[in-house]
Design a protein around this motif. Structure first.
Motif, mmCIF file in Angstrom:
data_model
loop_
_atom_site.group_PDB
_atom_site.id
_atom_site.type_symbol
_atom_site.label_atom_id
_atom_site.label_comp_id
_atom_site.label_asym_id
_atom_site.label_seq_id
_atom_site.Cartn_x
_atom_site.Cartn_y
_atom_site.Cartn_z
ATOM 1 N N CYS A 1 35.589 40.758 35.243
ATOM 2 C CA CYS A 1 35.965 40.509 36.648
ATOM 3 C C CYS A 1 37.442 40.433 36.906
ATOM 4 O O CYS A 1 37.915 40.956 37.976
ATOM 5 N N ALA A 2 38.080 39.904 35.974
ATOM 6 C CA ALA A 2 39.465 40.009 35.937
ATOM 7 C C ALA A 2 40.118 41.140 36.024
ATOM 8 O O ALA A 2 41.049 41.475 36.715
ATOM 9 N N GLY A 3 39.629 42.068 35.361
ATOM 10 C CA GLY A 3 40.039 43.431 35.037
ATOM 11 C C GLY A 3 39.730 44.055 36.436
ATOM 12 O O GLY A 3 40.320 45.090 36.760
ATOM 13 N N LEU A 4 38.566 43.780 37.092
ATOM 14 C CA LEU A 4 38.364 44.294 38.312
ATOM 15 C C LEU A 4 39.289 44.011 39.361
ATOM 16 O O LEU A 4 39.768 44.836 40.180
ATOM 17 N N GLY A 5 39.926 43.072 39.297
ATOM 18 C CA GLY A 5 40.880 42.408 40.265
ATOM 19 C C GLY A 5 42.247 43.322 39.837
ATOM 20 O O GLY A 5 42.937 43.775 40.850
ATOM 21 N N LEU A 6 42.484 43.554 38.496
ATOM 22 C CA LEU A 6 43.611 44.248 38.396
ATOM 23 C C LEU A 6 43.681 45.843 38.828
ATOM 24 O O LEU A 6 44.518 46.392 39.228
ATOM 25 N N LEU A 7 42.325 46.227 38.600
ATOM 26 C CA LEU A 7 42.201 47.739 39.025
ATOM 27 C C LEU A 7 42.268 47.706 40.443
ATOM 28 O O LEU A 7 42.679 48.803 41.140
ATOM 29 N N HIS A 8 42.043 46.805 41.122
ATOM 30 C CA HIS A 8 41.887 46.813 42.783
ATOM 31 C C HIS A 8 43.347 46.674 43.204
ATOM 32 O O HIS A 8 43.698 47.610 44.131
ATOM 33 N N VAL A 9 44.236 45.844 42.493
ATOM 34 C CA VAL A 9 45.503 45.938 42.962
ATOM 35 C C VAL A 9 46.370 47.444 42.865
ATOM 36 O O VAL A 9 46.745 47.939 43.572
ATOM 37 N N ALA A 10 46.005 47.839 41.506
ATOM 38 C CA ALA A 10 46.622 49.323 41.269
ATOM 39 C C ALA A 10 46.063 50.167 41.841
ATOM 40 O O ALA A 10 46.625 51.103 42.274
ATOM 41 N N GLY A 11 44.622 50.284 41.961
ATOM 42 C CA GLY A 11 44.125 51.625 42.465
ATOM 43 C C GLY A 11 43.984 51.668 43.944
ATOM 44 O O GLY A 11 44.590 52.317 44.670
ATOM 45 N N GLN A 12 43.267 50.388 44.838
ATOM 46 C CA GLN A 12 43.449 50.512 45.955
ATOM 47 C C GLN A 12 44.909 50.334 46.893
ATOM 48 O O GLN A 12 45.043 50.680 47.796
ATOM 49 N N GLY A 13 45.431 49.625 45.859
ATOM 50 C CA GLY A 13 46.943 49.491 46.345
ATOM 51 C C GLY A 13 47.793 50.820 46.353
ATOM 52 O O GLY A 13 48.569 51.158 47.740
ATOM 53 N N SER A 14 47.448 51.522 45.596
ATOM 54 C CA SER A 14 48.182 52.962 45.324
ATOM 55 C C SER A 14 47.514 54.038 46.818
ATOM 56 O O SER A 14 48.130 54.393 47.417
ATOM 57 N N ILE A 15 46.218 53.743 46.765
ATOM 58 C CA ILE A 15 45.443 54.589 47.897
ATOM 59 C C ILE A 15 46.106 54.195 49.183
ATOM 60 O O ILE A 15 46.273 54.671 50.154
ATOM 61 N N ALA A 16 46.185 52.708 49.306
ATOM 62 C CA ALA A 16 46.759 52.318 50.669
ATOM 63 C C ALA A 16 48.125 52.857 51.054
ATOM 64 O O ALA A 16 48.583 53.378 52.008
ATOM 65 N N ALA B 1 28.534 39.709 44.039
ATOM 66 C CA ALA B 1 29.444 38.827 43.363
ATOM 67 C C ALA B 1 30.579 39.430 42.606
ATOM 68 O O ALA B 1 31.319 38.949 42.527
ATOM 69 N N ALA B 2 30.145 40.619 42.062
ATOM 70 C CA ALA B 2 31.088 41.403 41.329
ATOM 71 C C ALA B 2 32.205 41.851 42.330
ATOM 72 O O ALA B 2 33.241 41.850 41.939
ATOM 73 N N GLY B 3 31.818 42.208 43.572
ATOM 74 C CA GLY B 3 33.034 42.545 44.526
ATOM 75 C C GLY B 3 33.633 41.558 44.933
ATOM 76 O O GLY B 3 34.904 41.447 45.038
ATOM 77 N N PHE B 4 33.037 40.186 45.094
ATOM 78 C CA PHE B 4 33.845 38.939 45.364
ATOM 79 C C PHE B 4 34.762 38.962 44.419
ATOM 80 O O PHE B 4 36.137 38.444 44.769
ATOM 81 N N TRP B 5 34.360 38.714 43.112
ATOM 82 C CA TRP B 5 35.411 38.313 41.936
ATOM 83 C C TRP B 5 36.426 39.415 41.919
ATOM 84 O O TRP B 5 37.564 39.043 41.626
ATOM 85 N N ARG B 6 36.272 40.821 42.343
ATOM 86 C CA ARG B 6 37.264 41.770 42.156
ATOM 87 C C ARG B 6 38.224 41.502 43.371
ATOM 88 O O ARG B 6 39.464 41.533 42.956
ATOM 89 N N LEU B 7 37.940 41.065 44.363
ATOM 90 C CA LEU B 7 38.990 40.489 45.370
ATOM 91 C C LEU B 7 39.657 39.273 45.146
ATOM 92 O O LEU B 7 40.899 39.168 45.310
ATOM 93 N N ALA B 8 38.925 38.368 44.614
ATOM 94 C CA ALA B 8 39.451 37.048 44.265
ATOM 95 C C ALA B 8 40.492 37.112 43.349
ATOM 96 O O ALA B 8 41.384 36.549 43.267
ATOM 97 N N PHE B 9 40.197 37.660 42.180
ATOM 98 C CA PHE B 9 41.095 37.886 41.241
ATOM 99 C C PHE B 9 42.428 38.559 41.502
ATOM 100 O O PHE B 9 43.473 38.540 40.973
ATOM 101 N N ALA B 10 42.130 39.763 42.396
ATOM 102 C CA ALA B 10 43.313 40.317 42.879
ATOM 103 C C ALA B 10 44.248 39.370 43.859
ATOM 104 O O ALA B 10 45.539 39.990 43.865
ATOM 105 N N LEU B 11 43.755 38.654 44.528
ATOM 106 C CA LEU B 11 44.700 38.093 45.672
ATOM 107 C C LEU B 11 45.837 37.290 45.252
ATOM 108 O O LEU B 11 46.861 37.598 45.928
ATOM 109 N N PRO B 12 45.911 36.397 44.074
ATOM 110 C CA PRO B 12 47.298 35.948 43.647
ATOM 111 C C PRO B 12 48.140 36.978 43.277
ATOM 112 O O PRO B 12 49.303 36.731 43.716
ATOM 113 N N LEU B 13 47.886 37.989 42.789
ATOM 114 C CA LEU B 13 48.950 38.991 42.353
ATOM 115 C C LEU B 13 49.398 39.991 43.671
ATOM 116 O O LEU B 13 50.524 40.121 43.893
ATOM 117 N N LEU B 14 48.207 39.983 44.565
ATOM 118 C CA LEU B 14 48.619 40.664 45.808
ATOM 119 C C LEU B 14 49.368 39.793 46.675
ATOM 120 O O LEU B 14 50.554 40.307 47.475
#
Length: 306
Positions: A227-242, A45-58
């Protein structure tokens, strides 16, 4: 590695910039375990919220990149982006359960086998034969991460066999994610790949959380914030890696991101007063040395003078 650089990474300045962005992404992702611990919900579920919170910004970022080659959200998602999303969902789910079921040492060491998988795949299927010095660097980086984990210790866990298997498979899923994103970046912008891969992975993680009977909703306001913070880290971190994966060989990038456990250990020391002993410090230094050696050994060979 002997792979020919992409046009974007053919100059030392461009490669240096890509390396800097990759290191930034790895450092950001190193804080993810801290927020997972604070999420107050199930592992998948933590992984789900990480991606769900990231999606609007992405979605917003990807839409604004419509004028760039391979950008925007128009048309159907590519097969590679969807494969990347599925692999990332598997990576998050197996990683979280590996940590829960086995010792911290085992979970960390087995998960950090990703560079071995990526290097072997590139060597066998892409004819990208690594230099001997690069293989030594991979060994040093993984050995340093293993020393950090062993020094940290931890109980064997409630189900070491299943936990070890989950952690080992995490390395496989993350390696396939790296390779899929690297291949997709040849024709697509990083923002587009990030959006479609996250949109693919989010429902898979939600289904996994429901099937496993996990608590879906965070149980506290602090959990929602994490969970919201996980979304922001996903955008910044995985986005940079991609983004960096479009400019660096995937095998080299997979070694550089091994600084993540070092960042996580330092963050745990600062935020949770988790002891950072001399062996962990030594392991961190060895890991960083291996990362630096891998990047140095992967530099383009000078042309042979005739």
């Amino acid at each position: 590695m002997s792979a020919a650089p992409t046009p974007e990474s053919s100059t030392p300045v461009a490669s240096g910039r890509a390396l800097g962005v990759l290191i930034f992404g790895a450092v950001v992702i190193g804080f993810v375990p801290i927020l997972v611990r604070l999420s107050d919900t199930g592992s998948a579920a933590a992984g789900f919220w990480r991606l769900a919170f990231a999606l609007p910004l992405l979605a917003l970022i990807a839409a604004r990149s419509a004028s760039t080659p391979g950008g925007g959200l128009g048309g159907a998602p590519s097969r590679l982006a969807m494969i990347a999303g599925a692999m990332f969902a598997l990576d998050l789910g197996f990683w979280h359960y590996g940590i829960a079921l086995t010792s911290v040492a085992n979970a960390t060491v087995l998960t950090n086998l990703t560079p071995v998988v990526v290097t072997a795949f590139a060597w066998i299927f892409l004819a990208q034969k690594p230099r001997k010095l690069f293989l030594l660097a991979v060994g040093l980086a993984i050995g340093g991460a293993g020393l950090m984990a062993a020094a940290r210790g931890g109980a064997a866990g409630p189900s070491p066999g299943w936990g070890n298997a989950a952690a080992a498979l995490t390395a496989l899923w993350y390696a396939f994610y790296f390779l899929a994103v690297s291949a997709a970046r040849r024709t697509e912008a990083a923002t587009r790949i990030m959006f479609w891969s996250s949109l693919t992975g989010a429902p898979l993680l939600l289904l996994a959380a429901l099937a496993l009977g996990e608590p879906i909703l965070p149980g506290s306001l602090g959990g929602w914030a994490a969970c919201a913070g996980l979304g922001l880290l996903h955008v910044a971190g995985q986005g940079s890696i991609a983004w960096a994966l479009g400019r660096l060989p995937p095998a080299t990038a997979s070694v550089v991101v091994l600084i993540q456990p070092l960042v996580a250990a330092i963050a745990g020391w600062i935020l949770f007063a988790e002891a950072l002993g001399p062996l962990q410090a030594l392991g961190g230094a060895i890991t960083l040395g291996g990362v630096a050696l891998a990047q140095w050994s992967a530099r383009p060979r000078p042309p042979v003078q005739s």
